[in-house]
Design an enzyme around this catalytic site. Structure first.
Site, PDB file in Angstrom:
ATOM      1  N   HIS A   7      14.731 -26.737 -18.887  1.00  0.00           N
ATOM      2  CA  HIS A   7      14.799 -27.333 -17.548  1.00  0.00           C
ATOM      3  C   HIS A   7      13.521 -26.990 -16.797  1.00  0.00           C
ATOM      4  O   HIS A   7      12.914 -25.931 -17.024  1.00  0.00           O
ATOM      5  CB  HIS A   7      16.025 -26.819 -16.797  1.00  0.00           C
ATOM      6  CG  HIS A   7      17.287 -27.523 -17.173  1.00  0.00           C
ATOM      7  ND1 HIS A   7      18.285 -27.811 -16.268  1.00  0.00           N
ATOM      8  CD2 HIS A   7      17.712 -28.016 -18.365  1.00  0.00           C
ATOM      9  CE1 HIS A   7      19.270 -28.442 -16.884  1.00  0.00           C
ATOM     10  NE2 HIS A   7      18.954 -28.574 -18.164  1.00  0.00           N
ATOM     11  N   GLU A  61      12.723 -25.912 -13.853  1.00  0.00           N
ATOM     12  CA  GLU A  61      12.655 -24.654 -13.112  1.00  0.00           C
ATOM     13  C   GLU A  61      12.320 -23.486 -14.028  1.00  0.00           C
ATOM     14  O   GLU A  61      11.542 -22.593 -13.679  1.00  0.00           O
ATOM     15  CB  GLU A  61      13.994 -24.388 -12.403  1.00  0.00           C
ATOM     16  CG  GLU A  61      14.393 -25.437 -11.384  1.00  0.00           C
ATOM     17  CD  GLU A  61      15.243 -26.558 -11.957  1.00  0.00           C
ATOM     18  OE1 GLU A  61      16.022 -27.142 -11.192  1.00  0.00           O
ATOM     19  OE2 GLU A  61      15.118 -26.862 -13.164  1.00  0.00           O
ATOM     20  N   CYS A  90      20.562 -27.577 -11.085  1.00  0.00           N
ATOM     21  CA  CYS A  90      21.894 -27.820 -11.630  1.00  0.00           C
ATOM     22  C   CYS A  90      22.798 -26.617 -11.355  1.00  0.00           C
ATOM     23  O   CYS A  90      22.345 -25.494 -11.192  1.00  0.00           O
ATOM     24  CB  CYS A  90      21.821 -28.090 -13.124  1.00  0.00           C
ATOM     25  SG  CYS A  90      21.255 -26.696 -14.139  1.00  0.00           S
ATOM     26  N   LYS A 149       9.794 -16.666 -26.242  1.00  0.00           N
ATOM     27  CA  LYS A 149      10.073 -15.222 -26.211  1.00  0.00           C
ATOM     28  C   LYS A 149       9.076 -14.455 -27.062  1.00  0.00           C
ATOM     29  O   LYS A 149       8.572 -13.400 -26.672  1.00  0.00           O
ATOM     30  CB  LYS A 149      11.497 -14.945 -26.715  1.00  0.00           C
ATOM     31  CG  LYS A 149      12.601 -15.135 -25.700  1.00  0.00           C
ATOM     32  CD  LYS A 149      13.917 -14.623 -26.273  1.00  0.00           C
ATOM     33  CE  LYS A 149      15.038 -14.666 -25.233  1.00  0.00           C
ATOM     34  NZ  LYS A 149      15.466 -16.045 -24.972  1.00  0.00           N
TER      35      LYS A 149
END
Length: 410
Positions: free
Chosen positions: A75, A77, A125, A332
């Protein structure tokens, strides 16, 4: 008349987006969400976008990667925030113009004039999308209190436009006893929307709420910083309900106590940009773009701009899908490498982590290192007990990778 800061942040974001290559951007028949983090220097008056993300996708539980190669959550963000982490790592590894190293305390202190602001073209969301219905307000409030606080141990764009142009969240309620995961209950934690295989990623409302208490720097970077990095304001170029937004970010935890001298819940300014619109905003007649885009303010040789598909680099051959070469710079694995490189440049932190030799940096796992960030982790544990009881827990095998094992796989 004083200029609306949200309009300035929108203008900066759209200008940066338009300056990026066309490759990977939505077509005329597609839409996406655009988010950014803007740096403002009150001393000089300078403002600039330092990280930007576009995306609406999230992968399901069965597709999660044990090597840290794939982005679980794409997403906008989250992409913008991960790009921001790269920007901060770069600042700490070079002669930074926003941080000063304090030899006495052994940490980096952010200049007092520097602040960071968030901008997005759509309501996050989850809880921020759920607007109080005056005719059902009392019923909704009662339902909210009944939600069981289960701890869960075990996509597509989700917020949908209805015929009357109201947005409802597609993010799903958590817990085995939830009869209708799509029920628009206020104040509850939710996982990201997605068709088919359910995701383990929390909604953007919940993530923004977490960052509003623990900071957007995360556990690793928190070790290097004098203070957490909080967003001074949240800005949107779409219509939103102010009460719902405030509830999602901080009001739902208002009466719950969290004792910490370092991590303190914030009440950021929430503002509407009124003079700008995004050409690729959500449209019921268009399809969500399958791509994710991420850019951050680092030198060209460090690859500031990347395109993702299903959480990996666009254009990767099938042969390389399970290798490090398929991973984005914000994965990551690569952020772990950034963290370890910074430790090598500052031996003080190696001692702080209880590491003796460089070889340990290659074999220690992502999970083990996260647990060594004790002050952050202790606070996060307390928050999960008092605020975020339903926050999902990822299986330990997904966090047990290290640099050595990943390089072998490559």
């Amino acid at each position: 008349m004083q200029k609306n800061p949200a309009n300035s942040f929108a203008e900066l974001t759209f200008k940066k987006f338009n300056s990026l290559p066309k490759t990977g951007k939505p077509t005329k028949s597609e839409w996406t969400v655009l988010s950014s983090i803007i740096q403002v220097d009150s001393l000089t008056g300078d403002s600039k976008v330092v990280a930007l993300g576009c995306g609406t996708k999230c992968i399901g539980k069965s597709k999660l990667c044990p090597l840290g190669l794939i982005l679980n959550d794409s997403h906008a963000e989250v992409l913008a925030r991960r790009g921001f982490l790269r920007y901060i790592y770069h600042q700490l590894k070079t002669k930074s113009n926003i941080f000063i190293y304090d030899n006495d305390s052994g940490v980096f202190r952010r200049k007092e004039s520097i602040a960071f602001h968030f901008f997005s073209t759509q309501v996050p969301c989850g809880d921020a999308c759920i607007v109080t219905d005056p005719t059902k307000g009392e019923e909704e409030e009662i339902a909210s209190k009944r939600v069981k606080l289960d701890i869960v141990t075990s996509s597509d764009a989700g917020d949908v436009l209805t015929p009357d142009n109201k947005v409802f969240t597609g993010a799903k309620l958590i817990g085995e006893n939830t009869l209708d995961p799509m029920h628009q209950v206020q104040g509850s934690l939710r996982t990201k929307p997605g068709r088919g295989d359910r995701t383990l990623s929390m909604s953007c409302s919940d993530k923004l709420s977490k960052w509003n208490i623990l900071g957007i720097q995360g556990a690793f970077l928190d070790m290097f910083l004098e203070k957490p990095i909080y967003l001074e304001s949240l800005n949107f170029s779409c219509d939103f309900d102010m009460d719902s937004m405030k509830r999602a970010i901080y009001m739902r935890w208002k009466e719950r106590e969290h004792k910490s001298s370092r991590f303190i819940a914030q009440e950021p300014q929430i503002q509407l940009a009124t003079q700008c619109s995004f050409e690729f905003s959500q449209d019921a007649d268009k399809n969500a773009s399958p791509n994710g885009l991420v850019w951050c303010d680092v030198p060209e040789e460090k690859v500031p701009y990347e395109i993702s598909v299903n959480g990996k680099k666009q254009g990767i051959t099938k042969k390389l899908l399970q290798s490090k070469k398929s991973s984005l710079k914000i994965s990551k694995l690569n952020l772990l490498e950034e963290f370890l490189q910074l430790i090598k440049l500052n031996p003080h932190f190696k001692t702080k982590l209880g590491l003796k030799i460089d070889d340990e940096l290659k074999t220690i796992t992502y999970c083990e290192l996260k647990q060594k960030c004790q002050e952050y982790q202790n606070s996060w544990k307390t928050l999960k007990e008092s605020y975020f009881q339903q926050w999902t827990t990822k299986p330990e095998n997904l966090l047990s990778f290290n640099l050595l094992s990943c390089n072998k796989e490559s």
